[in-house]
Motif scaffolding. Structure first.
Motif, PDB file in Angstrom:
ATOM      1  N   GLY A   1      -7.916  -5.411  -3.562  1.00 10.57           N
ATOM      2  CA  GLY A   1      -8.973  -4.905  -4.428  1.00 10.57           C
ATOM      3  C   GLY A   1      -9.837  -3.859  -3.771  1.00 10.57           C
ATOM      4  O   GLY A   1     -10.798  -3.375  -4.391  1.00 10.57           O
ATOM      5  N   GLY A   2      -9.529  -3.499  -2.521  1.00  7.87           N
ATOM      6  CA  GLY A   2     -10.306  -2.481  -1.836  1.00  7.87           C
ATOM      7  C   GLY A   2     -11.744  -2.889  -1.593  1.00  7.87           C
ATOM      8  O   GLY A   2     -12.630  -2.031  -1.556  1.00  7.87           O
ATOM      9  N   GLN A   3     -12.001  -4.198  -1.423  1.00  9.44           N
ATOM     10  CA  GLN A   3     -13.351  -4.720  -1.201  1.00  9.44           C
ATOM     11  C   GLN A   3     -14.296  -4.369  -2.350  1.00  9.44           C
ATOM     12  O   GLN A   3     -15.517  -4.319  -2.157  1.00  9.44           O
ATOM     13  N   GLN A   4     -13.761  -4.143  -3.544  1.00  7.19           N
ATOM     14  CA  GLN A   4     -14.584  -3.735  -4.682  1.00  7.19           C
ATOM     15  C   GLN A   4     -14.583  -4.760  -5.808  1.00  7.19           C
ATOM     16  O   GLN A   4     -15.331  -4.600  -6.779  1.00  7.19           O
ATOM     17  N   ILE A   5     -13.759  -5.782  -5.709  1.00  7.50           N
ATOM     18  CA  ILE A   5     -13.611  -6.766  -6.773  1.00  7.50           C
ATOM     19  C   ILE A   5     -14.238  -8.076  -6.313  1.00  7.50           C
ATOM     20  O   ILE A   5     -13.984  -8.540  -5.198  1.00  7.50           O
ATOM     21  N   ALA A   6     -15.051  -8.659  -7.181  1.00  7.09           N
ATOM     22  CA  ALA A   6     -15.756  -9.888  -6.831  1.00  7.09           C
ATOM     23  C   ALA A   6     -14.899 -11.109  -7.143  1.00  7.09           C
ATOM     24  O   ALA A   6     -14.157 -11.142  -8.123  1.00  7.09           O
ATOM     25  N   SER A   7     -14.999 -12.098  -6.279  1.00  3.35           N
ATOM     26  CA  SER A   7     -14.390 -13.403  -6.514  1.00  3.35           C
ATOM     27  C   SER A   7     -15.229 -14.435  -5.774  1.00  3.35           C
ATOM     28  O   SER A   7     -16.021 -14.099  -4.883  1.00  3.35           O
ATOM     29  N   VAL A   8     -15.055 -15.688  -6.139  1.00  4.34           N
ATOM     30  CA  VAL A   8     -15.855 -16.740  -5.518  1.00  4.34           C
ATOM     31  C   VAL A   8     -15.534 -16.846  -4.026  1.00  4.34           C
ATOM     32  O   VAL A   8     -16.433 -16.958  -3.193  1.00  4.34           O
ATOM     33  N   GLY A   9     -14.256 -16.794  -3.688  1.00  8.42           N
ATOM     34  CA  GLY A   9     -13.880 -16.853  -2.283  1.00  8.42           C
ATOM     35  C   GLY A   9     -14.454 -15.692  -1.492  1.00  8.42           C
ATOM     36  O   GLY A   9     -14.866 -15.855  -0.333  1.00  8.42           O
ATOM     37  N   LYS A  10     -14.500 -14.513  -2.113  1.00 14.35           N
ATOM     38  CA  LYS A  10     -15.061 -13.333  -1.439  1.00 14.35           C
ATOM     39  C   LYS A  10     -16.549 -13.514  -1.205  1.00 14.35           C
ATOM     40  O   LYS A  10     -17.076 -13.122  -0.149  1.00 14.35           O
ATOM     41  N   VAL A  11     -17.263 -14.099  -2.153  1.00 11.05           N
ATOM     42  CA  VAL A  11     -18.695 -14.352  -1.992  1.00 11.05           C
ATOM     43  C   VAL A  11     -18.933 -15.284  -0.813  1.00 11.05           C
ATOM     44  O   VAL A  11     -19.825 -15.049   0.026  1.00 11.05           O
ATOM     45  N   ILE A  12     -18.145 -16.342  -0.721  1.00 11.50           N
ATOM     46  CA  ILE A  12     -18.295 -17.289   0.392  1.00 11.50           C
ATOM     47  C   ILE A  12     -17.997 -16.603   1.724  1.00 11.50           C
ATOM     48  O   ILE A  12     -18.705 -16.803   2.718  1.00 11.50           O
ATOM     49  N   GLN A  13     -16.964 -15.773   1.765  1.00  9.14           N
ATOM     50  CA  GLN A  13     -16.612 -15.067   2.997  1.00  9.14           C
ATOM     51  C   GLN A  13     -17.727 -14.117   3.429  1.00  9.14           C
ATOM     52  O   GLN A  13     -18.052 -14.024   4.626  1.00  9.14           O
ATOM     53  N   VAL A  14     -18.343 -13.417   2.490  1.00  9.46           N
ATOM     54  CA  VAL A  14     -19.432 -12.504   2.824  1.00  9.46           C
ATOM     55  C   VAL A  14     -20.643 -13.290   3.346  1.00  9.46           C
ATOM     56  O   VAL A  14     -21.286 -12.889   4.332  1.00  9.46           O
TER      57      VAL A  14
ATOM     58  N   GLY B   1      -9.749  -9.079  -1.248  1.00 12.45           N
ATOM     59  CA  GLY B   1     -10.359  -8.065  -0.407  1.00 12.45           C
ATOM     60  C   GLY B   1      -9.421  -6.922  -0.068  1.00 12.45           C
ATOM     61  O   GLY B   1      -9.787  -5.745  -0.157  1.00 12.45           O
ATOM     62  N   VAL B   2      -8.170  -7.258   0.301  1.00  9.37           N
ATOM     63  CA  VAL B   2      -7.216  -6.225   0.720  1.00  9.37           C
ATOM     64  C   VAL B   2      -6.712  -5.426  -0.466  1.00  9.37           C
ATOM     65  O   VAL B   2      -6.740  -4.190  -0.467  1.00  9.37           O
TER      66      VAL B   2
ATOM     67  N   ILE C   1       0.821  -1.214   0.000  1.00 13.25           N
ATOM     68  CA  ILE C   1       0.000   0.000   0.000  1.00 13.25           C
ATOM     69  C   ILE C   1       0.857   1.267   0.000  1.00 13.25           C
ATOM     70  O   ILE C   1       0.595   2.193  -0.784  1.00 13.25           O
ATOM     71  N   PRO C   2       1.903   1.381   0.848  1.00 14.25           N
ATOM     72  CA  PRO C   2       2.741   2.589   0.775  1.00 14.25           C
ATOM     73  C   PRO C   2       3.489   2.741  -0.549  1.00 14.25           C
ATOM     74  O   PRO C   2       3.901   3.841  -0.910  1.00 14.25           O
ATOM     75  N   LEU C   3       3.648   1.635  -1.274  1.00 14.14           N
ATOM     76  CA  LEU C   3       4.341   1.704  -2.555  1.00 14.14           C
ATOM     77  C   LEU C   3       3.415   2.096  -3.697  1.00 14.14           C
ATOM     78  O   LEU C   3       3.776   2.885  -4.577  1.00 14.14           O
TER      79      LEU C   3
ATOM     80  N   ARG D   1       0.212  13.443 -12.862  1.00 11.24           N
ATOM     81  CA  ARG D   1      -0.597  13.230 -11.661  1.00 11.24           C
ATOM     82  C   ARG D   1      -0.504  11.764 -11.265  1.00 11.24           C
ATOM     83  O   ARG D   1      -0.112  10.903 -12.078  1.00 11.24           O
ATOM     84  N   PRO D   2      -0.884  11.430 -10.041  1.00 10.07           N
ATOM     85  CA  PRO D   2      -0.773  10.028  -9.590  1.00 10.07           C
ATOM     86  C   PRO D   2      -1.633   9.091 -10.427  1.00 10.07           C
ATOM     87  O   PRO D   2      -2.725   9.448 -10.880  1.00 10.07           O
ATOM     88  N   ILE D   3      -1.113   7.898 -10.631  1.00 12.38           N
ATOM     89  CA  ILE D   3      -1.843   6.867 -11.377  1.00 12.38           C
ATOM     90  C   ILE D   3      -2.781   6.157 -10.403  1.00 12.38           C
ATOM     91  O   ILE D   3      -2.345   5.587  -9.401  1.00 12.38           O
ATOM     92  N   GLU D   4      -4.064   6.189 -10.707  1.00 10.34           N
ATOM     93  CA  GLU D   4      -5.053   5.645  -9.785  1.00 10.34           C
ATOM     94  C   GLU D   4      -5.099   4.119  -9.803  1.00 10.34           C
ATOM     95  O   GLU D   4      -5.476   3.490  -8.828  1.00 10.34           O
ATOM     96  N   GLY D   5      -4.728   3.504 -10.931  1.00 14.93           N
ATOM     97  CA  GLY D   5      -4.926   2.067 -11.082  1.00 14.93           C
ATOM     98  C   GLY D   5      -3.863   1.188 -10.462  1.00 14.93           C
ATOM     99  O   GLY D   5      -3.908  -0.036 -10.621  1.00 14.93           O
ATOM    100  N   LEU D   6      -2.909   1.779  -9.762  1.00  9.88           N
ATOM    101  CA  LEU D   6      -1.866   0.950  -9.163  1.00  9.88           C
ATOM    102  C   LEU D   6      -2.352   0.203  -7.930  1.00  9.88           C
ATOM    103  O   LEU D   6      -1.858  -0.877  -7.609  1.00  9.88           O
ATOM    104  N   LEU D   7      -3.298   0.763  -7.222  1.00  5.42           N
ATOM    105  CA  LEU D   7      -3.791   0.158  -5.989  1.00  5.42           C
ATOM    106  C   LEU D   7      -5.311   0.041  -6.062  1.00  5.42           C
ATOM    107  O   LEU D   7      -5.970   0.853  -6.703  1.00  5.42           O
ATOM    108  N   TYR D   8      -5.825  -1.006  -5.370  1.00  7.66           N
ATOM    109  CA  TYR D   8      -7.266  -1.284  -5.363  1.00  7.66           C
ATOM    110  C   TYR D   8      -7.776  -1.465  -6.788  1.00  7.66           C
ATOM    111  O   TYR D   8      -8.761  -0.843  -7.216  1.00  7.66           O
ATOM    112  N   SER D   9      -7.109  -2.326  -7.510  1.00  4.93           N
ATOM    113  CA  SER D   9      -7.463  -2.572  -8.908  1.00  4.93           C
ATOM    114  C   SER D   9      -7.087  -4.001  -9.261  1.00  4.93           C
ATOM    115  O   SER D   9      -6.520  -4.742  -8.453  1.00  4.93           O
TER     116      SER D   9
END
Length: 317
Positions: free
Chosen positions: A266-279, A263-264, A157-159, A178-186
């Motif tokens: 992707g910023g809790q914004q990206i779907a995956s099967v494991g994430k669905v089960i966890q929710v 989850g970490v 995250i700090p990187l 300007r900062p590139i937004e897609g480096l983190l939580y993507s």
């Protein structure tokens, strides 16, 4: 032929048939019993920690539930809810989109880990002659495992953040305004974390397969006039297929069920099967989560079956 000659032939034939020796039969039974006793502890661990939990998951997946309780009554509604609207035509249903997203991350992680893992294993196996240096290099590969996966992901995250070191460096060099937004939580950060976490699972089996290659085969290919790329493609890659298959199984199975990384990073914004089960588990919807887990297990089993059909690991190993 006289009766005496026929009797002699029968006697010779009976003498040629081997007879069971009681001592040898008893020794064979003792060896088999010893083999069973040696396998019993591992079989017990497998039964307790794999078969029993998997059976309980399968049982819970066909139970009813509501907002307040789990009802131990048989139903297939949990599986019907998973594939609701998936076979009615039109747009892809949520389940298929989630599996496609998960498969995308798995394939990208597999491709990058295979490229990096094969390169590192090839260098260590064929260009590093000292076993001491090989051990040191392997220790360097395993150093990240001395810390938690979550800590290793948080370290990105700090990187990669908006005000992180990477964006600051790019702006200082004048490569961006300007900062590139897609480096983190993507998607990029999720794949990067997968590669960081799972590359070692590709390096070790490929390196093990390469170390079993007879150097005489490589020398014979060179003596026959093969170039370096021809030797790599015609000799080293085919003989490394067992390690590639085992590493691929590790990476694909780990990535398909991973929800912490998605989850970490992707910023809790990206779907995956494991994430669905966890929710679903966080909302105490255990039968629905168990049904999703069974479907995911079936998908992973299909992937493994496909890899084992391409390469007969039992014969190769």
């Amino acid at each position: 032929m006289s009766p005496a000659a026929e009797r002699a032939i029968r006697l010779l034939g009976a003498a040629a048939v081997p007879r069971a020796v009681p001592g040898l039969a008893a020794e064979g039974w003792r060896q088999r019993r010893l083999a069973y006793l040696q396998a019993a502890p591992l079989a017990l661990v497998f039964l307790v920690f794999f078969v029993v939990p998997l059976s309980l998951t399968l049982v819970v997946s066909v139970w009813e539930y509501n907002e307040y309780e789990i009802i131990p009554a048989f139903t297939l509604q949990n599986y019907a809810d998973i594939f609701d609207g998936c076979f009615s035509g039109g747009d892809l249903c949520t389940t298929f989109r989630t599996y496609l997203s998960t498969l995308k991350f798995c394939l990208l992680a597999w491709a990058f880990t295979l490229g990096i893992g094969f390169t590192v294993a090839y260098f260590v196996a064929f260009h590093v002659r000292s076993s001491a240096i090989q051990t040191v290099l392997f220790l360097l590969c395993t150093i990240p495992f001395w810390t938690s996966n979550v800590i290793r992901m948080i370290a990105w995250i700090p990187l990669l953040g908006r005000n992180g070191l990477v964006n600051d460096a790019l702006m200082s060099l004048g490569l961006t305004d300007r900062p590139i937004e897609g480096l983190l939580y993507s998607d990029f950060s999720v794949v990067l974390a997968f590669v960081h976490l799972y590359t070692v699972f590709m390096i070790v089996p490929i390196f093990n397969s390469m170390m079993r290659i007879d150097p005489v085969l490589i020398e014979a290919a060179r003596d026959a006039g093969a170039t370096g790329w021809q030797t790599l493609w015609s000799v080293i890659v085919p003989l490394s297929k067992p390690g590639i298959a085992i590493g691929s199984i590790f990476v694909l199975t780990l990535a398909m069920g991973d929800f912490v990384t998605v989850g970490v990073m992707g910023g809790q914004q990206i779907a995956s099967v494991g994430k669905v089960i966890q929710v679903q588990m966080s909302y105490l919807q255990f039968p629905a989560a168990a049904a999703n887990a069974v479907v995911l297990l079936g998908a992973v089993t299909l992937v493994i079956a496909g890899l084992t059909r391409l390469i007969d690991l039992r014969r190769e190993l």
